[in-house]
Design an enzyme around this catalytic site. Structure first.
Site, PDB file in Angstrom:
ATOM      1  N   CYS A 196       0.825  -1.212   0.000  1.00  0.00           N
ATOM      2  CA  CYS A 196       0.000   0.000   0.000  1.00  0.00           C
ATOM      3  C   CYS A 196       0.858   1.261   0.000  1.00  0.00           C
ATOM      4  O   CYS A 196       2.008   1.260   0.433  1.00  0.00           O
ATOM      5  CB  CYS A 196      -0.874   0.026   1.243  1.00  0.00           C
ATOM      6  N   ARG A 256       4.936   0.391  -6.295  1.00  0.00           N
ATOM      7  CA  ARG A 256       4.977  -0.443  -5.094  1.00  0.00           C
ATOM      8  C   ARG A 256       4.063  -1.660  -5.212  1.00  0.00           C
ATOM      9  O   ARG A 256       4.181  -2.599  -4.434  1.00  0.00           O
ATOM     10  CB  ARG A 256       4.538   0.375  -3.871  1.00  0.00           C
ATOM     11  N   TRP A 307      -2.925  -2.770  -1.532  1.00  0.00           N
ATOM     12  CA  TRP A 307      -2.463  -4.108  -1.929  1.00  0.00           C
ATOM     13  C   TRP A 307      -3.141  -5.048  -0.944  1.00  0.00           C
ATOM     14  O   TRP A 307      -2.794  -5.067   0.238  1.00  0.00           O
ATOM     15  CB  TRP A 307      -0.947  -4.172  -1.820  1.00  0.00           C
ATOM     16  N   ASN A 313      -1.661   2.317   5.891  1.00  0.00           N
ATOM     17  CA  ASN A 313      -0.698   1.304   5.417  1.00  0.00           C
ATOM     18  C   ASN A 313      -0.326   0.445   6.611  1.00  0.00           C
ATOM     19  O   ASN A 313      -0.122   0.996   7.694  1.00  0.00           O
ATOM     20  CB  ASN A 313       0.610   1.957   4.960  1.00  0.00           C
ATOM     21  N   GLY A 314      -0.155  -0.851   6.395  1.00  0.00           N
ATOM     22  CA  GLY A 314       0.262  -1.717   7.493  1.00  0.00           C
ATOM     23  C   GLY A 314      -0.826  -2.715   7.835  1.00  0.00           C
ATOM     24  O   GLY A 314      -1.762  -2.926   7.045  1.00  0.00           O
ATOM     25  N   GLU A 320      20.690 -15.176  -7.617  1.00  0.00           N
ATOM     26  CA  GLU A 320      20.028 -13.919  -7.974  1.00  0.00           C
ATOM     27  C   GLU A 320      19.528 -13.968  -9.429  1.00  0.00           C
ATOM     28  O   GLU A 320      18.442 -13.462  -9.737  1.00  0.00           O
ATOM     29  CB  GLU A 320      20.996 -12.741  -7.744  1.00  0.00           C
ATOM     30  N   LYS A 332      15.659 -13.282 -10.572  1.00  0.00           N
ATOM     31  CA  LYS A 332      15.287 -12.262 -11.567  1.00  0.00           C
ATOM     32  C   LYS A 332      14.410 -12.885 -12.639  1.00  0.00           C
ATOM     33  O   LYS A 332      13.393 -12.333 -13.024  1.00  0.00           O
ATOM     34  CB  LYS A 332      16.526 -11.656 -12.253  1.00  0.00           C
ATOM     35  N   GLU A 364      10.818 -13.919 -11.210  1.00  0.00           N
ATOM     36  CA  GLU A 364       9.888 -12.881 -10.746  1.00  0.00           C
ATOM     37  C   GLU A 364       9.340 -12.023 -11.871  1.00  0.00           C
ATOM     38  O   GLU A 364       8.206 -11.555 -11.784  1.00  0.00           O
ATOM     39  CB  GLU A 364      10.486 -12.028  -9.626  1.00  0.00           C
ATOM     40  N   HIS A 390      23.446 -34.958  -7.203  1.00  0.00           N
ATOM     41  CA  HIS A 390      22.832 -35.531  -5.995  1.00  0.00           C
ATOM     42  C   HIS A 390      21.304 -35.529  -6.076  1.00  0.00           C
ATOM     43  O   HIS A 390      20.639 -35.665  -5.055  1.00  0.00           O
ATOM     44  CB  HIS A 390      23.321 -34.782  -4.753  1.00  0.00           C
ATOM     45  N   LYS A 408       6.921  -3.874  -4.312  1.00  0.00           N
ATOM     46  CA  LYS A 408       8.295  -3.384  -4.228  1.00  0.00           C
ATOM     47  C   LYS A 408       8.841  -3.493  -2.810  1.00  0.00           C
ATOM     48  O   LYS A 408       9.978  -3.880  -2.597  1.00  0.00           O
ATOM     49  CB  LYS A 408       8.336  -1.922  -4.704  1.00  0.00           C
TER      50      LYS A 408
HETATM   51  C1  AGP Z   1      13.934  -8.539  -5.793  1.00  0.00           C
HETATM   52  O1  AGP Z   1      13.895  -8.259  -7.131  1.00  0.00           O
HETATM   53  C2  AGP Z   1      12.666  -8.457  -5.069  1.00  0.00           C
HETATM   54  N1  AGP Z   1      11.900  -7.346  -5.398  1.00  0.00           N
HETATM   55  C3  AGP Z   1      12.737  -8.779  -3.579  1.00  0.00           C
HETATM   56  O2  AGP Z   1      13.283 -10.073  -3.467  1.00  0.00           O
HETATM   57  C4  AGP Z   1      13.504  -7.809  -2.666  1.00  0.00           C
HETATM   58  O3  AGP Z   1      14.880  -7.864  -2.923  1.00  0.00           O
HETATM   59  C5  AGP Z   1      13.205  -8.161  -1.204  1.00  0.00           C
HETATM   60  O4  AGP Z   1      11.819  -8.042  -0.978  1.00  0.00           O
HETATM   61  C6  AGP Z   1      13.963  -7.307  -0.219  1.00  0.00           C
HETATM   62  O5  AGP Z   1      13.626  -5.964  -0.331  1.00  0.00           O
HETATM   63  P1  AGP Z   1      14.482  -4.849   0.372  1.00  0.00           P
HETATM   64  O6  AGP Z   1      15.846  -4.861  -0.245  1.00  0.00           O
HETATM   65  O7  AGP Z   1      13.740  -3.575   0.101  1.00  0.00           O
HETATM   66  O8  AGP Z   1      14.536  -5.185   1.828  1.00  0.00           O
END
Ligand code: AGP
Length: 608
Positions: A2, A27, A75, A101-102, A481, A485, A488, A504, A603
């Site tokens: 949110c 976000r 959200w 928010n929250g 990583e 990428k 996601e 294994h 985000k």
């Molecule tokens: C990565 O592309 C993601 N959006 C997600 O894994 C992100 O890195 C994770 O939520 C941590 O976020 P932060 O770095 O804002 O704590």
């Protein structure tokens, strides 16, 4: 997650609220709404789906008179994404509107109490209890009602409240959810994120947990939980408007990939002076560093993978054990952490709920905390003992790129700095590695330039059901990583494996035409990874290898090869990740995905 915005001044509020909400779109959200106060009446407009729908309904805000208002992107957590569940929520008497928010953790008990007292609920949200509590506690003094309401709430909140009896004022309150006040001239703002403020003002007040504020067009007064005024510093927002916009790129993600050389340079260059690394934001003295017996790195998602890459550099140079822990696991693991532990916390947003909780848990056990954060004034930055900012500028795409590479760069700086302080490195190696580190932005630029044709390769590797990413040691950290990428943003199932682990179990899944992305930049164990390439090739896999420039050994083994510039192995993750970010981007594009706002993702993950 949110987002909230608010305005009080002399201009029409609705267009300002809508512009602010658009800046928060990145976000992730599923509905949006605004409430504007006009002639002592609150007009609420809320819709499911995009902010564009809200703009259409209100003619870009022109149909909503009034100079005071609050807005929200939701959200969904409690209740489906519907118009009714969207914020703002109104009190039964129509006097108050609230955005939140929250998560209000005790909302069920509060809801039952309020229903028994005769309050009528319209939505399924946790938020609605807030507006009815304010209505219940209000007896002509909104400040008192906000204090009493806040005292009843458990969980996290950033709240914005308007009231028809106090038509120029907006009240806000914060507990464990970001909230920033924008200081203007004859007008003031609030938002959950500086990107919503930066077009209007560069002067900001960062609220702390437990604080609330009364905002009028000409004043901002911040109070502690007891209602006493507190002095707050006005900070300058250094992010420019342009960096929060696409600037001609099709997607923020591509723009942010391209920005990495600049972001890494801005992060490391000011911290290298006269052949020395200066981390003067910290007090990590030689005495302190030699007193600790381990380093624990904690984070979530890509930030966790940045920690995995950094571990190799720190252990190699400092010869101290480094544990990398997922924040969501660490917090519940009764961790073996005490005053001899340095906890490094990585977070782009500085607001990730699990990371904050893990950090607080470790702090309580005596650890010294060093945060590596991108967002100035964020909760993690404010809670840590020391903070090293990554100067990446605003990162808008949900999939992090420059956030990751700048985090890794700070860990490289830290590794070299700590090794010197701990007397674990000789001067020659220190100087050589420092010179190498200075070239990192240039090498990242070369990696971008060398891979301009990766979009063509993506045409071959898109449309598949799954991919494997393999590597060893530093290459394995990058594989983790790279796979994240890919999954996601392109929605392709992507798994990363330490290459030696394949035999294994996982190799059972390798069949004819299975794409395997093999990372082979670590020369020390390259022969071993090459054997794994041979193994998967023998089972029909299609291998795309990533290796350093001029390494032609791989060419005859792999089906396709991506080259990156050669750099010292311990610093290679920040370079090696570039083609994988680009590959994920172009595969997602071929797959027709919403690259900057992938489905189900947000985000900044501000809930547990
Ligand atoms: C990565 O592309 C993601 N959006 C997600 O894994 C992100 O890195 C994770 O939520 C941590 O976020 P932060 O770095 O804002 O704590």
């Amino acid at each position: 997650m949110c987002g909230i915005v608010g305005y009080t001044g002399s201009q029409k509020a609705a267009p300002i609220l809508l512009e602010g909400l658009k800046k928060l779109e990145y976000r992730g959200y599923d509905s949006a709404g605004i409430a504007v106060l006009n002639n002592k009446v609150i007009e609420v407009n809320k819709v499911t789906g995009r902010i564009a729908n809200l703009c259409e309904r209100t003619a870009d805000g022109k149909n909503c008179p009034g100079t005071v208002g609050i807005g929200h992107t939701r959200w969904a957590t409690h209740g489906a994404p519907t118009d009714t569940n969207a914020h703002p929520h109104m009190s039964n008497d129509g006097k108050f509107a609230v955005v939140h928010n929250g998560i209000i953790e005790n909302y069920i008990a509060l809801r039952e109490e309020l229903i028994q007292k005769g309050y009528r609920f319209e939505s399924q949200t946790d938020t609605e209890v807030v507006v009815h509590l304010i209505e219940m506690y209000y007896n002509g003094d909104l400040k008192k009602a906000v204090i009493k309401t806040s005292a009843r709430l458990q969980g996290s909140y950033a709240l914005g409240v308007v009231c028809t009896d106090e038509p120029e004022k907006v009240y806000v309150a914060r507990e464990a959810s970001p909230l920033i006040l924008g200081v203007g001239v004859g007008e003031n703002y609030f938002a959950s994120d500086v990107t919503a403020l930066v077009s209007y003002t560069r002067n900001a007040i960062y609220m702390d947990d437990g604080e609330f504020a009364e905002i009028t067009p000409d004043s901002i007064t911040v109070f502690n939980p007891a209602g006493q005024p507190v002095e707050k510093k006005i900070s300058r927002i250094t992010w420019d408007v342009g960096s929060a916009e696409k600037g001609g790129y099709e997607h923020f993600m591509l723009k942010e990939i391209i920005e990495q050389p600049r972001a890494v340079k801005a992060t490391i260059a000011p911290r290298i002076k006269d052949g020395e690394i200066i981390l003067d934001e910290t007090e990590l003295t030689a005495d302190y560093l030699t007193s600790i017996n381990k380093i624990v790195i904690t984070a979530c998602g890509s930030a966790y993978y940045a920690g995995c890459a950094g571990k190799y550099a720190i252990e190699k140079l400092c010869r101290i054990p480094v544990q990398v822990e997922l924040a969501s696991e660490l917090r519940y693991s009764d961790p073996l952490i005490d005053e001899h532990t340095l906890l490094i916390v990585l977070s782009q947003s500085g607001e990730t709920a699990d990371t904050i909780a893990a950090m607080k848990e470790c702090k309580n056990r005596g650890a010294t905390t060093l945060a590596v954060v991108n967002v100035v004034g964020s909760t993690i930055a404010n809670t840590a003992d020391f903070t090293l900012y990554t100067w990446a500028g605003p990162e808008i795409a949900v999939a992090t790129t420059k956030g990751y590479s700048t985090q890794v760069s700070v860990l490289y700086l830290f590794a070299l700095y700590a090794a010197k302080k701990m007397n674990r490195i000789d001067d020659k190696l220190y100087n050589d590695l420092l010179e190498c580190l200075k070239t990192l932005p240039k090498k990242i630029q070369e990696a971008i330039d060398m891979n301009s044709a990766i979009s063509t390769l993506a045409k071959k590797y898109h449309g598949v059901d799954s991919m494997f990413f393999i590597g060893r040691n530093t290459d394995y950290a990058v594989a983790l990583e790279g796979a994240l990428k890919m999954k996601e943003i392109s929605y392709v199932h992507a798994e990363s494996y330490a290459a030696g682990e394949l035999k294994h179990g996982t190799i059972a899944l390798v069949e004819e035409h299975q794409p395997v992305i093999a990372l082979c930049c670590n020369e020390a164990i390259m022969e071993k990874t090459m054997s794994n390439i041979v193994e998967v090739k023998a089972r029909g896999a299609e291998v795309l290898a990533v290796t350093f420039k001029d390494n032609h050994k791989i060419v005859s083994l792999a089906d396709d090869v991506i080259f990156v510039p050669k750099i010292e192995m311990i610093f290679s993750a920040a370079v090696e990740i570039i083609p994988l970010q680009l590959l994920a981007y172009y595969v997602a594009k071929e797959n027709g995905c919403d690259i900057d706002k992938p489905k189900n993702l947000a985000k900044s993950v501000t809930v547990e």
